[in-house]
Design an enzyme around this catalytic site. Sequence first.
Site, PDB file in Angstrom:
ATOM      1  N   CYS A 265       1.131  -1.545   0.262  1.00 39.60           N
ATOM      2  CA  CYS A 265       0.368   0.050  -0.073  1.00 39.60           C
ATOM      3  C   CYS A 265       0.770   1.211   0.314  1.00 39.60           C
ATOM      4  O   CYS A 265       0.747   1.859  -0.679  1.00 39.60           O
ATOM      5  CB  CYS A 265      -1.045  -0.063   1.332  1.00 39.60           C
ATOM      6  SG  CYS A 265      -2.372  -1.301   0.838  1.00 39.60           S
TER       7      CYS A 265
HETATM    8  P1  NAD Z   1      -4.646  -9.166  -3.614  1.00 38.32           P
HETATM    9  O1  NAD Z   1      -3.458  -8.962  -5.294  1.00 38.32           O
HETATM   10  O2  NAD Z   1      -4.607  -9.205  -2.714  1.00 38.32           O
HETATM   11  O3  NAD Z   1      -6.269  -9.338  -3.988  1.00 38.32           O
HETATM   12  C1  NAD Z   1      -7.305  -9.275  -5.078  1.00 38.32           C
HETATM   13  C2  NAD Z   1      -7.517 -10.612  -5.915  1.00 38.32           C
HETATM   14  O4  NAD Z   1      -8.165 -10.347  -6.942  1.00 38.32           O
HETATM   15  C3  NAD Z   1      -6.778 -11.766  -6.093  1.00 38.32           C
HETATM   16  O5  NAD Z   1      -7.119 -12.977  -5.163  1.00 38.32           O
HETATM   17  C4  NAD Z   1      -6.999 -12.188  -7.380  1.00 38.32           C
HETATM   18  O6  NAD Z   1      -6.968 -13.352  -8.128  1.00 38.32           O
HETATM   19  C5  NAD Z   1      -8.445 -11.778  -7.332  1.00 38.32           C
HETATM   20  N1  NAD Z   1      -9.473 -11.131  -9.291  1.00 38.32           N
HETATM   21  C6  NAD Z   1      -7.959 -10.334 -10.344  1.00 38.32           C
HETATM   22  N2  NAD Z   1      -9.385 -10.094 -10.992  1.00 38.32           N
HETATM   23  C7  NAD Z   1     -10.526 -11.067 -10.836  1.00 38.32           C
HETATM   24  C8  NAD Z   1     -11.696 -10.788 -11.277  1.00 38.32           C
HETATM   25  N3  NAD Z   1     -11.915  -9.974 -12.764  1.00 38.32           N
HETATM   26  N4  NAD Z   1     -12.634 -11.229 -10.884  1.00 38.32           N
HETATM   27  C9  NAD Z   1     -12.610 -11.532  -9.869  1.00 38.32           C
HETATM   28  N5  NAD Z   1     -10.889 -12.030  -9.163  1.00 38.32           N
HETATM   29  C10 NAD Z   1      -9.844 -11.551  -9.488  1.00 38.32           C
HETATM   30  O7  NAD Z   1      -5.497  -7.717  -3.712  1.00 38.32           O
HETATM   31  P2  NAD Z   1      -5.304  -6.601  -2.506  1.00 38.32           P
HETATM   32  O8  NAD Z   1      -3.785  -6.654  -1.251  1.00 38.32           O
HETATM   33  O9  NAD Z   1      -6.324  -7.279  -1.268  1.00 38.32           O
HETATM   34  O10 NAD Z   1      -5.954  -6.033  -2.289  1.00 38.32           O
HETATM   35  C11 NAD Z   1      -6.994  -4.942  -3.267  1.00 38.32           C
HETATM   36  C12 NAD Z   1      -7.261  -3.486  -3.181  1.00 38.32           C
HETATM   37  O11 NAD Z   1      -7.268  -2.954  -2.308  1.00 38.32           O
HETATM   38  C13 NAD Z   1      -5.811  -3.069  -3.618  1.00 38.32           C
HETATM   39  O12 NAD Z   1      -6.712  -0.930  -4.482  1.00 38.32           O
HETATM   40  C14 NAD Z   1      -5.122  -2.612  -2.672  1.00 38.32           C
HETATM   41  O13 NAD Z   1      -4.399  -1.303  -2.778  1.00 38.32           O
HETATM   42  C15 NAD Z   1      -6.633  -1.978  -1.714  1.00 38.32           C
HETATM   43  N6  NAD Z   1      -5.889  -2.112   0.155  1.00 38.32           N
HETATM   44  C16 NAD Z   1      -4.653  -2.982   0.009  1.00 38.32           C
HETATM   45  C17 NAD Z   1      -4.554  -3.503   1.430  1.00 38.32           C
HETATM   46  C18 NAD Z   1      -4.086  -4.231   2.193  1.00 38.32           C
HETATM   47  O14 NAD Z   1      -3.616  -4.464   2.942  1.00 38.32           O
HETATM   48  N7  NAD Z   1      -3.262  -5.524   1.048  1.00 38.32           N
HETATM   49  C19 NAD Z   1      -5.278  -2.453   2.804  1.00 38.32           C
HETATM   50  C20 NAD Z   1      -6.135  -1.725   1.773  1.00 38.32           C
HETATM   51  C21 NAD Z   1      -6.977  -1.469   0.650  1.00 38.32           C
END
Ligand code: NAD
Length: 427
Positions: A265
């Site tokens: 992040c």
């Molecule tokens: P991640 O990469 O861990 O997970 C994303 C998931 O989406 C994956 O499992 C992937 O297979 C799936 N995916 C991709 N395309 C898809 C589709 N078309 N249909 C269904 N599933 C699909 O991402 P994350 O770390 O969970 O982050 C997600 C968002 O949240 C980002 O924008 C991030 O900036 C934000 N965020 C993350 C955190 C954190 O701590 N990781 C905290 C706050 C906000």
Amino acid sequence: MRITIIGSGYVGTTIAACFAELGHEVTAIDIDEAVVETLNDGRAPITEPGLDELLEKHIGNHLTATTSYDAVPESDVTFLAIGTPSNENGSIELTGLEAAAEATGDALADKSDRHLVIIKSTVTPPSIGAVLEPVVSKGANGNDAIEVGMNPEFLREGSAVSDFLNPDKLVFGTRSAWATDRLHDVFEPLIGTESSVVETDPETAAMIKYANNAFFASKISLVNDLGNICKEFGLDAYEVMDAIGLDDRISDRFLRSGVGWGGSCFPKDVNAIIAAARKEGYDPAVLEAAVAVNDRQPRRMLELLTSHVALEDARIAVLGLSFKPDTDDIRNSRAIPVVQSLLDQGVELAAYDPVAADEMAALFPTIEYADSAGDALFESDGALILTDWDEFSDLESEFDAMATPVVIDGRRCINRRDGIIYEGLTW
Ligand code: NAD
């Protein structure tokens, strides 16, 4: 309520399990079959304290995982929790989120009841109206029963479940009172005296998330900059920060200087808001400096190491690979530039992390991954401490097995100081 969550990564899995815990009927949708299979086995596809227990409790009853979008029109609210990684120039890559948004719209094309699609992913303010709303609408053939809103997520990896269930604030970015009411229904069990609800438009909600992370990242970089100055003066930055933290305008949080911020992040979000600001013709000087200080910290650790150890033919132990403790996430971990630089210099490396070795091995397959910190330290010529895993604070006699006991601590987590050459990064 019936909730569908698109994307089962760190955020999607956590919120799916937590919404089920709060009493909602939840369907988690991911395109990755392996992720869906793991979830349906009652396990999390990621390491996160408390998550496996919640999944085990709710999977098969209040929580289902699938690769199909069929449950979307049957639900009341859909959350999009898809990754928004960085492009080369720091801007966010929206392709994955756009595909999920379009597929969600498509699943809702024939729905006549109003439906709320909430962006959980971190996105820049202009991308909502310019990209995401049109994409959902295109997928839905212009069905105006669908409304898009923004509810940024503030959970931290390593304490995601507890953060989500005990939020400081909930930010509801919507274009209608109806959508705000739906979000109140979803989060009702969490809305108490402890958490503030901010009701605003989607763009301001998106900016609040960036401002939050930019503030934290800049605070840490300022503390690291001051810490580097302390080190140059032969002073202990922690003594200085303990004192300034007594000022309630500063607070004692995020004053621990060290090797810098990483993870999925802070780097991504700071770079994204810098890139978005530049696109508007504005040069965000403080944020650029925050990134520059952060990039410098791993180099300063290596300089400290080479002030004590000749790297030629050396064996160096690298302790801690995840970007912070209690997670297996190595995205933008400070260990990556450190390992890369040592490898470029032909150094033999022995790395250890309690949970993140497999992730790091995918990036650096040629280095040795030890089974314990003691094994990594054995006969090494120097050690770099990059993540403050609790178990590192117990290391004592393991340092005696080093060929030369040089310990460079980037996190102030080593207790032993006697009988070794110990260097703190900013103390
Ligand atoms: P991640 O990469 O861990 O997970 C994303 C998931 O989406 C994956 O499992 C992937 O297979 C799936 N995916 C991709 N395309 C898809 C589709 N078309 N249909 C269904 N599933 C699909 O991402 P994350 O770390 O969970 O982050 C997600 C968002 O949240 C980002 O924008 C991030 O900036 C934000 N965020 C993350 C955190 C954190 O701590 N990781 C905290 C706050 C906000």
